[in-house]
Design a protein around this motif. Structure first.
Motif, PDB file in Angstrom:
ATOM      1  N   PHE A   1       0.847  -1.185   0.000  1.00  0.00           N
ATOM      2  CA  PHE A   1       0.000   0.000   0.000  1.00  0.00           C
ATOM      3  C   PHE A   1       0.893   1.248   0.000  1.00  0.00           C
ATOM      4  CE2 PHE A   1      -2.106  -3.368   2.363  1.00  0.00           C
ATOM      5  CZ  PHE A   1      -3.377  -3.411   1.807  1.00  0.00           C
ATOM      6  N   PRO A   2       0.698   2.174  -0.969  1.00  0.00           N
ATOM      7  CA  PRO A   2       1.469   3.420  -0.939  1.00  0.00           C
ATOM      8  C   PRO A   2       1.002   4.308   0.212  1.00  0.00           C
ATOM      9  CG  PRO A   2      -0.157   3.476  -2.706  1.00  0.00           C
ATOM     10  CD  PRO A   2      -0.220   2.089  -2.124  1.00  0.00           C
ATOM     11  N   MET A   3       1.946   4.967   0.874  1.00  0.00           N
ATOM     12  CA  MET A   3       1.665   5.847   1.998  1.00  0.00           C
ATOM     13  C   MET A   3       2.402   7.166   1.791  1.00  0.00           C
ATOM     14  SD  MET A   3      -0.196   3.665   3.715  1.00  0.00           S
ATOM     15  CE  MET A   3      -0.418   4.394   5.335  1.00  0.00           C
ATOM     16  N   ARG A   4       1.916   8.211   2.434  1.00  0.00           N
ATOM     17  CA  ARG A   4       2.541   9.548   2.364  1.00  0.00           C
ATOM     18  C   ARG A   4       2.781   9.951   0.910  1.00  0.00           C
ATOM     19  NH1 ARG A   4       7.144  12.000   4.478  1.00  0.00           N
ATOM     20  NH2 ARG A   4       8.361  10.126   4.040  1.00  0.00           N
ATOM     21  N   SER A   5       1.701   9.937   0.127  1.00  0.00           N
ATOM     22  CA  SER A   5       1.751  10.343  -1.293  1.00  0.00           C
ATOM     23  C   SER A   5       2.732   9.501  -2.098  1.00  0.00           C
ATOM     24  CB  SER A   5       2.114  11.832  -1.401  1.00  0.00           C
ATOM     25  OG  SER A   5       1.184  12.636  -0.720  1.00  0.00           O
ATOM     26  N   GLY A   6       2.874   8.250  -1.717  1.00  0.00           N
ATOM     27  CA  GLY A   6       3.740   7.348  -2.461  1.00  0.00           C
ATOM     28  C   GLY A   6       5.180   7.331  -2.024  1.00  0.00           C
ATOM     29  N   ASN A   7       5.551   8.175  -1.035  1.00  0.00           N
ATOM     30  CA  ASN A   7       6.932   8.182  -0.563  1.00  0.00           C
ATOM     31  C   ASN A   7       7.252   6.955   0.289  1.00  0.00           C
ATOM     32  OD1 ASN A   7       7.733  10.697  -1.700  1.00  0.00           O
ATOM     33  ND2 ASN A   7       6.629  11.766  -0.078  1.00  0.00           N
ATOM     34  N   ASP A   8       6.285   6.455   1.026  1.00  0.00           N
ATOM     35  CA  ASP A   8       6.479   5.319   1.921  1.00  0.00           C
ATOM     36  C   ASP A   8       5.608   4.149   1.475  1.00  0.00           C
ATOM     37  OD1 ASP A   8       8.051   7.089   3.288  1.00  0.00           O
ATOM     38  OD2 ASP A   8       6.632   7.389   4.938  1.00  0.00           O
ATOM     39  N   VAL A   9       5.812   3.009   2.120  1.00  0.00           N
ATOM     40  CA  VAL A   9       5.077   1.795   1.763  1.00  0.00           C
ATOM     41  C   VAL A   9       4.673   1.067   3.044  1.00  0.00           C
ATOM     42  CG1 VAL A   9       5.131  -0.376   0.488  1.00  0.00           C
ATOM     43  CG2 VAL A   9       6.500   1.554  -0.311  1.00  0.00           C
TER      44      VAL A   9
ATOM     45  N   GLN B   1       2.766 -11.007   8.954  1.00  0.00           N
ATOM     46  CA  GLN B   1       3.553  -9.861   9.397  1.00  0.00           C
ATOM     47  C   GLN B   1       3.256  -8.640   8.530  1.00  0.00           C
ATOM     48  OE1 GLN B   1       7.838  -9.729   8.675  1.00  0.00           O
ATOM     49  NE2 GLN B   1       7.688 -11.568   7.415  1.00  0.00           N
ATOM     50  N   SER B   2       3.623  -7.492   9.058  1.00  0.00           N
ATOM     51  CA  SER B   2       3.496  -6.242   8.309  1.00  0.00           C
ATOM     52  C   SER B   2       4.730  -5.389   8.571  1.00  0.00           C
ATOM     53  CB  SER B   2       2.224  -5.484   8.704  1.00  0.00           C
ATOM     54  OG  SER B   2       2.261  -5.136  10.075  1.00  0.00           O
ATOM     55  N   GLU B   3       5.021  -4.488   7.628  1.00  0.00           N
ATOM     56  CA  GLU B   3       6.223  -3.652   7.729  1.00  0.00           C
ATOM     57  C   GLU B   3       5.933  -2.280   7.128  1.00  0.00           C
ATOM     58  OE1 GLU B   3      10.331  -5.193   7.051  1.00  0.00           O
ATOM     59  OE2 GLU B   3      10.224  -3.956   5.233  1.00  0.00           O
ATOM     60  N   TYR B   4       6.315  -1.233   7.865  1.00  0.00           N
ATOM     61  CA  TYR B   4       6.200   0.129   7.341  1.00  0.00           C
ATOM     62  C   TYR B   4       7.588   0.574   6.892  1.00  0.00           C
ATOM     63  CZ  TYR B   4       4.588   4.886   6.643  1.00  0.00           C
ATOM     64  OH  TYR B   4       4.248   6.083   6.070  1.00  0.00           O
ATOM     65  N   ARG B   5       7.687   1.060   5.646  1.00  0.00           N
ATOM     66  CA  ARG B   5       8.956   1.475   5.052  1.00  0.00           C
ATOM     67  C   ARG B   5       8.960   2.988   4.871  1.00  0.00           C
ATOM     68  NH1 ARG B   5       8.595  -3.659   0.823  1.00  0.00           N
ATOM     69  NH2 ARG B   5       8.948  -5.234   2.454  1.00  0.00           N
ATOM     70  N   TYR B   6       9.705   3.648   5.732  1.00  0.00           N
ATOM     71  CA  TYR B   6       9.766   5.117   5.773  1.00  0.00           C
ATOM     72  C   TYR B   6      11.040   5.586   5.081  1.00  0.00           C
ATOM     73  CZ  TYR B   6      10.583   9.769   7.773  1.00  0.00           C
ATOM     74  OH  TYR B   6      10.849  11.099   7.949  1.00  0.00           O
ATOM     75  N   ASN B   7      10.877   6.354   3.995  1.00  0.00           N
ATOM     76  CA  ASN B   7      12.015   6.858   3.219  1.00  0.00           C
ATOM     77  C   ASN B   7      12.229   8.333   3.540  1.00  0.00           C
ATOM     78  OD1 ASN B   7      12.590   4.453   1.416  1.00  0.00           O
ATOM     79  ND2 ASN B   7      10.415   4.780   0.977  1.00  0.00           N
ATOM     80  N   PHE B   8      13.288   8.639   4.294  1.00  0.00           N
ATOM     81  CA  PHE B   8      13.521  10.033   4.675  1.00  0.00           C
ATOM     82  C   PHE B   8      14.379  10.780   3.665  1.00  0.00           C
ATOM     83  CE2 PHE B   8      16.497   7.406   7.126  1.00  0.00           C
ATOM     84  CZ  PHE B   8      17.725   7.960   6.782  1.00  0.00           C
ATOM     85  N   ASN B   9      14.993  10.083   2.701  1.00  0.00           N
ATOM     86  CA  ASN B   9      15.540  10.740   1.513  1.00  0.00           C
ATOM     87  C   ASN B   9      15.639   9.701   0.402  1.00  0.00           C
ATOM     88  OD1 ASN B   9      18.015   9.319   1.645  1.00  0.00           O
ATOM     89  ND2 ASN B   9      19.003  10.921   2.833  1.00  0.00           N
ATOM     90  N   LYS B  10      16.227  10.077  -0.735  1.00  0.00           N
ATOM     91  CA  LYS B  10      16.213   9.195  -1.891  1.00  0.00           C
ATOM     92  C   LYS B  10      17.092   7.966  -1.719  1.00  0.00           C
ATOM     93  CE  LYS B  10      15.091  12.729  -5.351  1.00  0.00           C
ATOM     94  NZ  LYS B  10      15.526  13.393  -6.605  1.00  0.00           N
ATOM     95  N   LYS B  11      18.074   8.040  -0.829  1.00  0.00           N
ATOM     96  CA  LYS B  11      19.020   6.943  -0.706  1.00  0.00           C
ATOM     97  C   LYS B  11      18.866   6.118   0.563  1.00  0.00           C
ATOM     98  CE  LYS B  11      22.851   8.479  -3.607  1.00  0.00           C
ATOM     99  NZ  LYS B  11      24.324   8.666  -3.677  1.00  0.00           N
ATOM    100  N   MET B  12      18.191   6.660   1.580  1.00  0.00           N
ATOM    101  CA  MET B  12      18.143   5.966   2.862  1.00  0.00           C
ATOM    102  C   MET B  12      16.739   5.945   3.437  1.00  0.00           C
ATOM    103  SD  MET B  12      21.700   7.103   4.728  1.00  0.00           S
ATOM    104  CE  MET B  12      21.648   8.823   4.200  1.00  0.00           C
ATOM    105  N   GLY B  13      16.487   4.955   4.283  1.00  0.00           N
ATOM    106  CA  GLY B  13      15.183   4.837   4.905  1.00  0.00           C
ATOM    107  C   GLY B  13      15.237   3.992   6.159  1.00  0.00           C
ATOM    108  N   LEU B  14      14.111   3.961   6.856  1.00  0.00           N
ATOM    109  CA  LEU B  14      13.948   3.153   8.056  1.00  0.00           C
ATOM    110  C   LEU B  14      12.719   2.273   7.889  1.00  0.00           C
ATOM    111  CD1 LEU B  14      14.542   5.911  10.773  1.00  0.00           C
ATOM    112  CD2 LEU B  14      16.201   4.206   9.989  1.00  0.00           C
TER     113      LEU B  14
END
Length: 356
Positions: free
Chosen positions: A229-237, A281-294
């Motif tokens: 599922f796209p989140m935050r206008s497609g920035n996260d998943v 399981q579920s996982e939230y993928r937070y991208n804080f810039n183009k190269k790195m994420g949490l």
């Protein structure tokens, strides 16, 4: 805990140092696009059974046909890992996409000496016992698109195990298996390496018949359903996963599944082992810039067919966090590190690609 902290800090230092951008020369002429995108990643990890692990993973992405604008890029890589408990692994992994994504193929090879442990409770002193397995595995498959998003395929797997147990708690064994696979894949993901929306549903039936060179008949049914599922206008998943691994017949010790890895993180002792496993399981993928994420993740699993009857059909939760770094310039493909807690256990996991 000091060993865990050292591993995490050292690994993150390596990744952050590797992630520094090169200065841009505004007067320089842009380099032409290359067909091959190559990178080498260091492998630094810690595992409760394998201890510290060191190695290197060269990888490359490329187009088999430069004129093919539909197929995803293919991926090939090699990993060489040595551990401080004197295990070692050398593996070759390949994912091929060609003919406008009408055909997909995979080839995986690994050989090594795996020193690990398992839990036994049918002795006078129930405890973990060490074992060592010299392993060689080859797995290959080919899939053809039948209609839009639906693939059918076949595969073959070969495995050879030479296992010896501590204090002869079980007799030493040499096992080899030859497996035939039937594969069904339904894939509506918008990208194969980092999807932000869509579904992946895969069903595999693996049979080990006696007429194909196996000592006994056995079967496995492997299922998975991943949804994105796209989140935050497609920035996260937000990614969710169901996984079921069902062993039927005479499943060898080396063919059993253990709770851990991509199905449920937070278990690295190898304690919970059985013929089958079910996990959510579920996982939230937070991208804080183009190269790195949490990432943050949580899940729950159960097993059946364990030699320890009390382990069967209990619930085993796991949760944790992770760091991601984009490994290639032209493709969203991440490597990273996860740390997770389970029921009386924990694990640290080096990732090549996402967990699912």
């Amino acid at each position: 805990m000091q060993r865990i902290s050292f591993t995490l800090l050292f690994f993150l230092f390596c990744l952050l140092a590797f992630a520094q951008n090169k200065p841009i020369d505004s007067a320089a002429t842009p380099a032409p696009a290359k067909n091959i995108d190559f990178n080498v990643m260091p492998y630094i990890n810690y595992n409760r059974t394998l201890d510290f692990m060191f190695g290197a993973i060269p990888m490359m992405m490329y187009k088999i046909d430069k004129t093919d604008t539909i197929s995803p890029k293919s991926l090939s890589g090699l990993s060489a890992v040595y551990t401080t408990n004197k295990s070692y692994f050398i593996s070759l992994f390949n994912k091929f996409y060609f003919k406008e994504d009408k055909w997909r193929a995979q080839l995986f090879f690994v050989t090594g000496d795996h020193n690990s442990q398992f839990y036994m409770d049918d002795l006078e002193a129930p405890d973990f016992y060490d074992y060592g397995t010299k392993t060689t595995i080859v797995n290959t498959s080919l899939q053809l698109k039948i209609i839009k998003s639906l693939y059918l395929g076949i595969g073959y797997s070969y495995a050879h195990y030479n296992t010896k147990y501590e204090d002869d708690v079980q007799p030493a064994s040499i096992t080899h298996t030859n497996g035939l696979q039937l594969i069904t894949l339904y894939d509506t993901r918008n990208a194969v390496y980092y999807p932000t929306k869509g579904d992946k549903i895969r069903l595999r039936w693996i049979t080990y018949p006696e007429w194909f060179g196996n000592d006994v008949n056995a079967n496995k049914i492997l299922t998975e359903y991943n949804k994105y599922f796209p989140m935050r206008s497609g920035n996260d998943v937000l990614a969710t996963r169901f996984s079921g691994k069902f062993g039927l017949g005479n499943i060898a010790f080396e063919q059993q599944v253990t709770i851990g890895g991509e199905d449920i993180r937070g278990y690295s002792e190898g304690k919970y082992r059985g013929d089958g496993l079910i996990a959510l399981q579920s996982e939230y993928r937070y991208n804080f810039n183009k190269k790195m994420g949490l990432v943050g993740f949580a899940g729950i699993a159960t097993i059946y067919g364990s030699d320890t009857a009390d382990f069967n059909w209990n619930l085993y939760p796991g949760a944790g966090i992770g760091y991601r770094y984009r490994a290639f310039k032209t493709e969203k493909f991440n490597v990273g590190l996860d740390a997770a807690l389970g029921k009386g256990d924990w694990g640290i996991y080096f990732r090549i690609g996402e967990a699912f």
